[in-house]
Scaffold this motif. Structure first.
Motif, PDB file in Angstrom:
ATOM      1  N   PRO A   1      -1.419   2.362 -10.168  1.00  0.00           N
ATOM      2  CA  PRO A   1      -1.308   2.335  -8.699  1.00  0.00           C
ATOM      3  C   PRO A   1      -2.663   2.485  -8.009  1.00  0.00           C
ATOM      4  O   PRO A   1      -2.890   1.896  -6.953  1.00  0.00           O
ATOM      5  CB  PRO A   1      -0.380   3.495  -8.370  1.00  0.00           C
ATOM      6  CG  PRO A   1      -0.396   4.374  -9.556  1.00  0.00           C
ATOM      7  CD  PRO A   1      -0.689   3.500 -10.730  1.00  0.00           C
ATOM      8  N   ALA A   2      -3.574   3.232  -8.609  1.00  0.00           N
ATOM      9  CA  ALA A   2      -4.908   3.347  -8.026  1.00  0.00           C
ATOM     10  C   ALA A   2      -5.617   1.994  -8.060  1.00  0.00           C
ATOM     11  O   ALA A   2      -6.343   1.646  -7.124  1.00  0.00           O
ATOM     12  CB  ALA A   2      -5.716   4.400  -8.765  1.00  0.00           C
ATOM     13  N   LEU A  20      -4.398  -0.098  -5.167  1.00  0.00           N
ATOM     14  CA  LEU A  20      -5.008   0.317  -3.907  1.00  0.00           C
ATOM     15  C   LEU A  20      -6.462  -0.132  -3.808  1.00  0.00           C
ATOM     16  O   LEU A  20      -6.910  -0.586  -2.754  1.00  0.00           O
ATOM     17  CB  LEU A  20      -4.902   1.838  -3.749  1.00  0.00           C
ATOM     18  CG  LEU A  20      -3.494   2.358  -3.521  1.00  0.00           C
ATOM     19  CD1 LEU A  20      -3.482   3.871  -3.588  1.00  0.00           C
ATOM     20  CD2 LEU A  20      -2.945   1.873  -2.194  1.00  0.00           C
ATOM     21  N   VAL A  21      -7.208  -0.040  -4.895  1.00  0.00           N
ATOM     22  CA  VAL A  21      -8.604  -0.474  -4.883  1.00  0.00           C
ATOM     23  C   VAL A  21      -8.687  -1.990  -4.727  1.00  0.00           C
ATOM     24  O   VAL A  21      -9.573  -2.500  -4.031  1.00  0.00           O
ATOM     25  CB  VAL A  21      -9.333   0.004  -6.164  1.00  0.00           C
ATOM     26  CG1 VAL A  21     -10.679  -0.665  -6.322  1.00  0.00           C
ATOM     27  CG2 VAL A  21      -9.484   1.509  -6.127  1.00  0.00           C
ATOM     28  N   ALA A  22      -7.765  -2.719  -5.347  1.00  0.00           N
ATOM     29  CA  ALA A  22      -7.772  -4.174  -5.200  1.00  0.00           C
ATOM     30  C   ALA A  22      -7.474  -4.586  -3.759  1.00  0.00           C
ATOM     31  O   ALA A  22      -8.009  -5.587  -3.274  1.00  0.00           O
ATOM     32  CB  ALA A  22      -6.751  -4.795  -6.148  1.00  0.00           C
ATOM     33  N   MET A  23      -6.639  -3.809  -3.083  1.00  0.00           N
ATOM     34  CA  MET A  23      -6.308  -4.141  -1.699  1.00  0.00           C
ATOM     35  C   MET A  23      -7.454  -3.812  -0.749  1.00  0.00           C
ATOM     36  O   MET A  23      -7.682  -4.522   0.219  1.00  0.00           O
ATOM     37  CB  MET A  23      -5.047  -3.399  -1.279  1.00  0.00           C
ATOM     38  CG  MET A  23      -3.805  -3.903  -1.987  1.00  0.00           C
ATOM     39  SD  MET A  23      -2.352  -2.987  -1.538  1.00  0.00           S
ATOM     40  CE  MET A  23      -2.172  -3.467   0.163  1.00  0.00           C
ATOM     41  N   ALA A  49       0.827  -1.206   0.000  1.00  0.00           N
ATOM     42  CA  ALA A  49       0.000   0.000   0.000  1.00  0.00           C
ATOM     43  C   ALA A  49       0.863   1.260   0.000  1.00  0.00           C
ATOM     44  O   ALA A  49       0.565   2.222  -0.709  1.00  0.00           O
ATOM     45  CB  ALA A  49      -0.938  -0.005   1.204  1.00  0.00           C
ATOM     46  N   LEU A  50       1.930   1.259   0.773  1.00  0.00           N
ATOM     47  CA  LEU A  50       2.826   2.417   0.805  1.00  0.00           C
ATOM     48  C   LEU A  50       3.516   2.626  -0.540  1.00  0.00           C
ATOM     49  O   LEU A  50       3.654   3.761  -1.003  1.00  0.00           O
ATOM     50  CB  LEU A  50       3.870   2.255   1.912  1.00  0.00           C
ATOM     51  CG  LEU A  50       3.352   2.417   3.333  1.00  0.00           C
ATOM     52  CD1 LEU A  50       4.445   2.059   4.332  1.00  0.00           C
ATOM     53  CD2 LEU A  50       2.855   3.820   3.563  1.00  0.00           C
ATOM     54  N   ALA A 101       3.025   5.912  -2.894  1.00  0.00           N
ATOM     55  CA  ALA A 101       4.174   6.691  -3.368  1.00  0.00           C
ATOM     56  C   ALA A 101       4.170   6.764  -4.886  1.00  0.00           C
ATOM     57  O   ALA A 101       4.433   7.822  -5.471  1.00  0.00           O
ATOM     58  CB  ALA A 101       5.471   6.065  -2.863  1.00  0.00           C
ATOM     59  N   TRP A 102       3.874   5.647  -5.553  1.00  0.00           N
ATOM     60  CA  TRP A 102       3.810   5.585  -7.018  1.00  0.00           C
ATOM     61  C   TRP A 102       2.720   6.524  -7.533  1.00  0.00           C
ATOM     62  O   TRP A 102       2.927   7.286  -8.473  1.00  0.00           O
ATOM     63  CB  TRP A 102       3.539   4.151  -7.398  1.00  0.00           C
ATOM     64  CG  TRP A 102       3.444   3.812  -8.853  1.00  0.00           C
ATOM     65  CD1 TRP A 102       3.695   4.617  -9.923  1.00  0.00           C
ATOM     66  CD2 TRP A 102       3.058   2.552  -9.381  1.00  0.00           C
ATOM     67  NE1 TRP A 102       3.484   3.921 -11.089  1.00  0.00           N
ATOM     68  CE2 TRP A 102       3.108   2.658 -10.779  1.00  0.00           C
ATOM     69  CE3 TRP A 102       2.692   1.348  -8.810  1.00  0.00           C
ATOM     70  CZ2 TRP A 102       2.778   1.587 -11.609  1.00  0.00           C
ATOM     71  CZ3 TRP A 102       2.376   0.294  -9.642  1.00  0.00           C
ATOM     72  CH2 TRP A 102       2.424   0.421 -11.026  1.00  0.00           C
TER      73      TRP A 102
END
Length: 72
Positions: free
Chosen positions: A50-51, A54-57, A12-13, A17-18
């Motif tokens: 990268p979005a 994050l949404v998958a996580m 996630a970090l 950052a990406w």
């Protein structure tokens, strides 16, 4: 207390950052989001990829952020 980062938090970090650096690159350089030769590739790799991670996580995150904006 455990000072190490879990693999999920580390991913996630890295994605945050990406996403942040990709946004800055698109805002501060002459690189456009769409071009004739590359199509939407710069916007995809700098913002959407990268979005997507994050949404998958955490799938509910975008809706939670929108809800918090409307509650104000």
């Amino acid at each position: 207390m455990n000072d190490t980062l879990s693999p999920r938090r580390l991913r996630a970090l890295i994605a945050m950052a990406w996403l942040t650096l990709g946004s800055l690159v698109l805002l501060l350089t002459p690189l456009s989001g769409h071009s004739e030769t590359l199509g939407w590739t710069p916007a995809f790799w700098l913002l959407l990829a990268p979005a997507s991670v994050l949404v998958a996580m955490k799938p509910g995150l975008p809706m939670a952020l929108l809800a918090s904006l409307f509650r104000r």
